[in-house]
Design a protein around this motif. Structure first.
Motif, short mmCIF file in Angstrom:
data_model
loop_
_atom_site.label_atom_id
_atom_site.label_comp_id
_atom_site.label_asym_id
_atom_site.label_seq_id
_atom_site.Cartn_x
_atom_site.Cartn_y
_atom_site.Cartn_z
N ILE A 1 33.91 64.88 61.14
CA ILE A 1 33.44 63.51 61.37
C ILE A 1 34.18 63.02 62.61
O ILE A 1 35.41 62.92 62.61
N LEU A 2 33.42 62.74 63.66
CA LEU A 2 34.03 62.34 64.92
C LEU A 2 34.11 60.83 65.08
O LEU A 2 34.85 60.34 65.92
N GLY A 3 33.32 60.09 64.30
CA GLY A 3 33.36 58.64 64.42
C GLY A 3 32.22 58.02 63.65
O GLY A 3 31.38 58.69 63.07
N TYR A 4 32.21 56.71 63.69
CA TYR A 4 31.20 55.92 63.02
C TYR A 4 30.63 54.96 64.06
O TYR A 4 31.33 54.55 64.98
N THR A 5 29.37 54.63 63.93
CA THR A 5 28.75 53.77 64.93
C THR A 5 27.70 52.89 64.28
O THR A 5 27.25 53.15 63.17
N VAL A 6 27.33 51.86 64.99
CA VAL A 6 26.23 51.01 64.57
C VAL A 6 24.98 51.53 65.25
O VAL A 6 24.98 51.79 66.46
N VAL A 7 23.92 51.72 64.51
CA VAL A 7 22.65 52.18 65.05
C VAL A 7 21.68 51.02 64.99
O VAL A 7 21.54 50.37 63.95
N THR A 8 21.02 50.77 66.11
CA THR A 8 20.06 49.67 66.14
C THR A 8 18.69 50.18 66.57
O THR A 8 18.59 51.14 67.33
N GLY A 9 17.67 49.54 66.07
CA GLY A 9 16.28 49.74 66.48
C GLY A 9 15.92 51.13 66.93
O GLY A 9 15.87 52.06 66.14
N HIS A 10 15.66 51.29 68.24
CA HIS A 10 15.13 52.54 68.77
C HIS A 10 16.13 53.70 68.72
O HIS A 10 15.75 54.84 68.90
N ASP A 11 17.41 53.43 68.47
CA ASP A 11 18.41 54.49 68.38
C ASP A 11 18.49 55.10 66.98
O ASP A 11 19.27 56.02 66.76
N ALA A 12 17.73 54.58 66.04
CA ALA A 12 17.84 55.03 64.66
C ALA A 12 17.52 56.51 64.53
O ALA A 12 16.61 57.02 65.19
N PRO A 13 18.27 57.23 63.72
CA PRO A 13 18.01 58.67 63.55
C PRO A 13 16.71 58.90 62.80
O PRO A 13 16.21 58.01 62.11
N ILE A 14 16.18 60.09 62.96
CA ILE A 14 14.95 60.42 62.25
C ILE A 14 15.26 60.57 60.76
O ILE A 14 16.39 60.87 60.38
N PRO A 15 14.28 60.35 59.91
CA PRO A 15 14.51 60.54 58.49
C PRO A 15 14.73 62.02 58.18
O PRO A 15 14.34 62.89 58.94
N ARG A 16 15.38 62.27 57.06
CA ARG A 16 15.58 63.66 56.64
C ARG A 16 14.24 64.36 56.57
O ARG A 16 13.24 63.78 56.18
N GLY A 17 14.26 65.61 56.94
CA GLY A 17 13.03 66.37 56.95
C GLY A 17 12.34 66.36 58.30
O GLY A 17 11.33 67.01 58.48
N GLY A 18 12.87 65.59 59.26
CA GLY A 18 12.31 65.56 60.60
C GLY A 18 12.68 66.82 61.36
O GLY A 18 13.28 67.75 60.82
N LEU A 19 12.32 66.85 62.63
CA LEU A 19 12.56 68.02 63.46
C LEU A 19 13.60 67.74 64.53
O LEU A 19 13.62 66.66 65.11
N ALA B 1 15.52 66.97 71.43
CA ALA B 1 14.79 65.81 70.91
C ALA B 1 14.77 65.84 69.40
O ALA B 1 14.85 66.90 68.78
N ARG B 2 14.69 64.65 68.82
CA ARG B 2 14.54 64.49 67.37
C ARG B 2 13.23 63.77 67.12
O ARG B 2 12.97 62.72 67.69
N LEU B 3 12.43 64.37 66.24
CA LEU B 3 11.09 63.87 65.98
C LEU B 3 10.81 63.88 64.49
O LEU B 3 11.33 64.73 63.76
N PRO B 4 9.95 62.99 64.02
CA PRO B 4 9.68 62.95 62.59
C PRO B 4 8.80 64.10 62.09
O PRO B 4 8.91 64.50 60.94
N ASP B 5 7.94 64.66 62.96
CA ASP B 5 7.02 65.70 62.48
C ASP B 5 6.39 66.43 63.67
O ASP B 5 6.63 66.10 64.83
N THR B 6 5.55 67.42 63.37
CA THR B 6 4.93 68.22 64.42
C THR B 6 3.91 67.43 65.23
O THR B 6 3.71 67.72 66.42
N ALA B 7 3.28 66.45 64.64
CA ALA B 7 2.34 65.61 65.40
C ALA B 7 3.08 64.85 66.50
O ALA B 7 2.59 64.73 67.63
N ALA B 8 4.28 64.36 66.18
CA ALA B 8 5.09 63.67 67.19
C ALA B 8 5.55 64.64 68.27
O ALA B 8 5.62 64.27 69.45
N LEU B 9 5.86 65.88 67.90
CA LEU B 9 6.23 66.89 68.88
C LEU B 9 5.06 67.16 69.82
O LEU B 9 5.23 67.20 71.04
N ASP B 10 3.87 67.33 69.28
CA ASP B 10 2.69 67.55 70.09
C ASP B 10 2.48 66.40 71.07
O ASP B 10 2.22 66.61 72.26
#
Length: 148
Positions: free
Chosen positions: A47-65, A108-117
């Protein structure tokens, strides 16, 4: 790092503000034991640190790519133009200028293959990209290798 540590990391990735008592409850440890585990993960550099994530910086949900995209630019596209074109693309989290047959390596981090395409089409249509090669990460490493 064992399965309990991995479970703790998953909890903290979902909610970095989770209390030690809640972490302990979820993994079957006392509050003090959970706190000790978290502190050890911090000390060991897992664990290197903790941060606040806002709006467009939010990580993809589990199961994403998580993908790595090798990019070859059109001969008429200069590097500054390319970097400016990809800057507003939120899914791209890193871009490295490379040697070899490709000009850039994108992460890149994406929610699914459609987003990758959609991303690949956008790169080719709007960013001066003539060719891509994409690799999909199958999993994250479960333990750090090296000096520890």
């Amino acid at each position: 790092m064992d399965a309990v540590d991995e479970h703790i990391l998953g909890i903290l990735q979902d909610n970095a503000r989770c209390s030690f008592s809640e972490i302990g409850r979820q993994v079957g440890l006392s509050t003090n034991a959970a706190a000790a585990r978290v502190r050890r993960l911090e000390h060991d550099g897992v664990i290197l640190g903790y941060t606040v994530v806002t709006g467009h910086d939010a990580p993809i949900p589990r199961g994403g790519l998580e993908v790595f995209i090798d990019v070859r630019l059109d001969a008429g596209t200069d590097y500054e133009t390319f970097v400016a074109a990809i800057a507003p693309i939120e899914q791209i989290i890193d871009a490295v200028h490379m040697t070899g047959p490709y000009d850039y390596l994108l992460r890149a981090r994406l929610p699914d293959t459609a987003a990758l395409d959609s991303l690949l089409r956008r790169l080719k249509k709007n960013c001066g990209v003539v060719q891509t090669q994409t690799r999909v990460a199958l999993r994250q490493p479960t333990a750090r290798r090296g000096g520890r």
